[in-house]
Motif scaffolding. Structure first.
Motif, PDB file in Angstrom:
ATOM      1  N   GLY A 121      -2.722  -4.508 -14.017  1.00  0.00           N
ATOM      2  CA  GLY A 121      -2.837  -3.451 -12.329  1.00  0.00           C
ATOM      3  C   GLY A 121      -2.283  -4.647 -11.369  1.00  0.00           C
ATOM      4  O   GLY A 121      -2.589  -4.619  -9.787  1.00  0.00           O
ATOM      5  N   LEU A 122      -1.857  -5.838 -12.187  1.00  0.00           N
ATOM      6  CA  LEU A 122      -1.034  -6.691 -10.930  1.00  0.00           C
ATOM      7  C   LEU A 122      -0.126  -6.401 -10.954  1.00  0.00           C
ATOM      8  O   LEU A 122       1.000  -8.407 -10.847  1.00  0.00           O
ATOM      9  N   ASP A 123       1.151  -5.400 -11.423  1.00  0.00           N
ATOM     10  CA  ASP A 123       2.490  -5.212 -11.438  1.00  0.00           C
ATOM     11  C   ASP A 123       3.244  -6.053  -9.807  1.00  0.00           C
ATOM     12  O   ASP A 123       4.418  -6.231 -10.062  1.00  0.00           O
ATOM     13  N   GLN A 124       3.085  -6.733  -9.374  1.00  0.00           N
ATOM     14  CA  GLN A 124       3.212  -6.905  -7.588  1.00  0.00           C
ATOM     15  C   GLN A 124       3.854  -8.058  -7.669  1.00  0.00           C
ATOM     16  O   GLN A 124       4.645  -8.497  -7.268  1.00  0.00           O
ATOM     17  N   MET A 133      17.262  -8.389  -3.828  1.00  0.00           N
ATOM     18  CA  MET A 133      16.723  -7.078  -4.330  1.00  0.00           C
ATOM     19  C   MET A 133      15.129  -7.934  -5.042  1.00  0.00           C
ATOM     20  O   MET A 133      14.058  -6.877  -4.403  1.00  0.00           O
ATOM     21  N   HIS A 134      15.081  -9.301  -5.040  1.00  0.00           N
ATOM     22  CA  HIS A 134      13.414  -9.502  -5.412  1.00  0.00           C
ATOM     23  C   HIS A 134      12.885 -10.322  -4.613  1.00  0.00           C
ATOM     24  O   HIS A 134      11.591  -9.777  -4.283  1.00  0.00           O
ATOM     25  N   ALA A 135      13.800  -9.758  -3.221  1.00  0.00           N
ATOM     26  CA  ALA A 135      13.133 -10.183  -1.705  1.00  0.00           C
ATOM     27  C   ALA A 135      12.411  -8.767  -1.307  1.00  0.00           C
ATOM     28  O   ALA A 135      11.920  -8.838  -0.508  1.00  0.00           O
ATOM     29  N   TYR A 136      13.580  -7.334  -1.852  1.00  0.00           N
ATOM     30  CA  TYR A 136      13.160  -6.565  -1.522  1.00  0.00           C
ATOM     31  C   TYR A 136      11.770  -5.868  -2.031  1.00  0.00           C
ATOM     32  O   TYR A 136      10.679  -5.355  -1.057  1.00  0.00           O
ATOM     33  N   GLN A 137      11.917  -5.972  -3.242  1.00  0.00           N
ATOM     34  CA  GLN A 137      10.853  -5.742  -4.018  1.00  0.00           C
ATOM     35  C   GLN A 137       9.494  -6.114  -3.470  1.00  0.00           C
ATOM     36  O   GLN A 137       8.613  -5.634  -3.721  1.00  0.00           O
ATOM     37  N   ARG A 138       9.165  -8.053  -3.211  1.00  0.00           N
ATOM     38  CA  ARG A 138       7.827  -8.737  -3.051  1.00  0.00           C
ATOM     39  C   ARG A 138       7.796  -7.915  -1.970  1.00  0.00           C
ATOM     40  O   ARG A 138       6.292  -8.202  -1.776  1.00  0.00           O
ATOM     41  N   THR A 139       8.732  -7.662  -0.872  1.00  0.00           N
ATOM     42  CA  THR A 139       8.287  -6.909   0.714  1.00  0.00           C
ATOM     43  C   THR A 139       7.467  -5.733   0.527  1.00  0.00           C
ATOM     44  O   THR A 139       6.092  -5.587   0.950  1.00  0.00           O
ATOM     45  N   CYS A 140       7.728  -4.847  -0.788  1.00  0.00           N
ATOM     46  CA  CYS A 140       7.248  -3.798  -0.524  1.00  0.00           C
ATOM     47  C   CYS A 140       5.765  -3.782  -1.589  1.00  0.00           C
ATOM     48  O   CYS A 140       5.002  -3.119  -0.891  1.00  0.00           O
ATOM     49  N   ALA A 141       5.583  -4.270  -2.489  1.00  0.00           N
ATOM     50  CA  ALA A 141       4.913  -5.153  -3.140  1.00  0.00           C
ATOM     51  C   ALA A 141       3.135  -5.576  -2.379  1.00  0.00           C
ATOM     52  O   ALA A 141       2.066  -5.057  -2.082  1.00  0.00           O
ATOM     53  N   ASP A 142       4.155  -6.536  -1.474  1.00  0.00           N
ATOM     54  CA  ASP A 142       2.512  -7.077  -0.701  1.00  0.00           C
ATOM     55  C   ASP A 142       2.768  -6.257   0.376  1.00  0.00           C
ATOM     56  O   ASP A 142       1.714  -5.785   0.981  1.00  0.00           O
ATOM     57  N   ILE A 143       3.248  -5.620   0.840  1.00  0.00           N
ATOM     58  CA  ILE A 143       2.830  -4.091   1.899  1.00  0.00           C
ATOM     59  C   ILE A 143       1.697  -2.982   0.601  1.00  0.00           C
ATOM     60  O   ILE A 143       0.710  -2.889   1.762  1.00  0.00           O
ATOM     61  N   VAL A 144       2.460  -2.788  -0.246  1.00  0.00           N
ATOM     62  CA  VAL A 144       1.575  -1.576  -0.781  1.00  0.00           C
ATOM     63  C   VAL A 144      -0.090  -1.866  -1.026  1.00  0.00           C
ATOM     64  O   VAL A 144      -1.091  -1.483  -0.976  1.00  0.00           O
ATOM     65  N   SER A 145      -0.157  -3.687  -1.188  1.00  0.00           N
ATOM     66  CA  SER A 145      -0.957  -4.316  -2.449  1.00  0.00           C
ATOM     67  C   SER A 145      -2.365  -4.364  -0.766  1.00  0.00           C
ATOM     68  O   SER A 145      -3.655  -3.850  -0.949  1.00  0.00           O
ATOM     69  N   ARG A 146      -1.961  -4.510   0.411  1.00  0.00           N
ATOM     70  CA  ARG A 146      -2.562  -4.512   1.463  1.00  0.00           C
ATOM     71  C   ARG A 146      -3.244  -3.145   1.870  1.00  0.00           C
ATOM     72  O   ARG A 146      -4.514  -3.228   2.233  1.00  0.00           O
TER      73      ARG A 146
END
Length: 264
Positions: free
Chosen positions: A12-15, A106-119
């Motif tokens: 459950g930590l795929d972000q 692409m990594h910056a895009y994925q990290r950005t989205c994942a951090d927001i989703v996690s919040r």
């Protein structure tokens, strides 16, 4: 063979997959990480503890034992709000940029989205090329999952546009809510244990295809759950989805300016 991404997904930590991979970390090097390393990488305290516990179960050859924190789930019926996010103009980026620069973006895009989703307590279910599929309502459900999804979408539109690149990045986002069957799909490696099956994922994907740059499309069911929290535009008959039942064709566009969020 299991990958770092699939192992993290079962936790459950795929972000954190894009973050770790961007530093050259895989299942073989993962056991070498200390808590200090995870702190420097920006991993949150609770997530660090889960990671360190799971890392301790790795074999010497890098093979991962099943993580204790994410037990296998039988398939179950759930109401989910599913968010699809695609990067605008990814084909052009591929043609314009060298591989290393494209990878960093692409990594910056994925990290950005994942951090927001996690919040917003969402769950990144899949990374598909430049697309991201997010579940709100699984594994953990909330009464306001639809609202969480839209707030996450608004933040993604804002944050992705600030990522450094040759041109400002934009996204298409579609959000749909409905009943799905989600859980163990029978894959032996557990890599897609949480895939959702039903009409809702198809509807969300089609809404994403209809969305323009930095637009957020929501299904009628999602809109009903939102009440008057957001400003939306009724798109009416022009956006009928041919592949969906007549009972659920309508969609609305969420305005992505500051007034769209009446309550924060």
């Amino acid at each position: 063979m299991e990958t770092l991404a699939s192992w993290l997904r079962r936790l459950g930590l795929d972000q954190y997959a894009p973050l770790l991979e961007s530093h050259g970390i895989d299942l073989h090097s993962l056991p070498l990480l200390s808590e200090k390393d995870l702190v420097e990488l920006g991993v949150r305290l609770g997530h660090r503890k889960l990671l360190l516990k799971a890392i301790s179960t790795l074999n010497n050859d890098g093979r991962a034992a099943p993580p204790l924190s994410q037990p296998a789930r039988d398939a179950e019926r759930r109401q989910l709000t599913i968010l699809f996010c695609d990067l605008v103009g990814s084909t052009q980026l591929t043609q314009q940029l060298d591989a290393e620069m494209l990878r960093n973006i692409m990594h910056a895009y994925q990290r950005t989205c994942a951090d927001i989703v996690s919040r917003y307590a969402g769950h990144v279910a899949q990374y598909i090329g430049d697309g991201i599929v997010v579940y709100f309502g699984f594994p953990q459900a909330h009464e306001d999952d639809a609202e969480r999804a839209v707030r996450a979408a608004l933040d993604i539109v804002s944050a992705v546009g600030k990522i450094a690149g040759p041109t400002p990045l934009q996204v298409h986002i579609g959000i749909a809510t409905g009943s799905v069957v989600v859980g163990d799909n029978g894959a032996s490696d557990g890599s897609i244990w949480n895939s959702a099956v039903g009409e809702t994922p198809n509807l969300g994907a089609r809404l994403t295809a209809l969305a323009g740059p930095d637009q957020i499309m929501v299904s009628l069911c999602t809109h009903r759950l939102l009440g008057n929290t957001f400003i939306t535009e009724d798109l009416g008959e022009q956006m009928l989805l041919r592949a969906c039942r007549a009972s659920a064709p309508a969609c609305r566009r969420v305005r992505t300016h500051k007034r769209a969020r009446m309550v924060r």
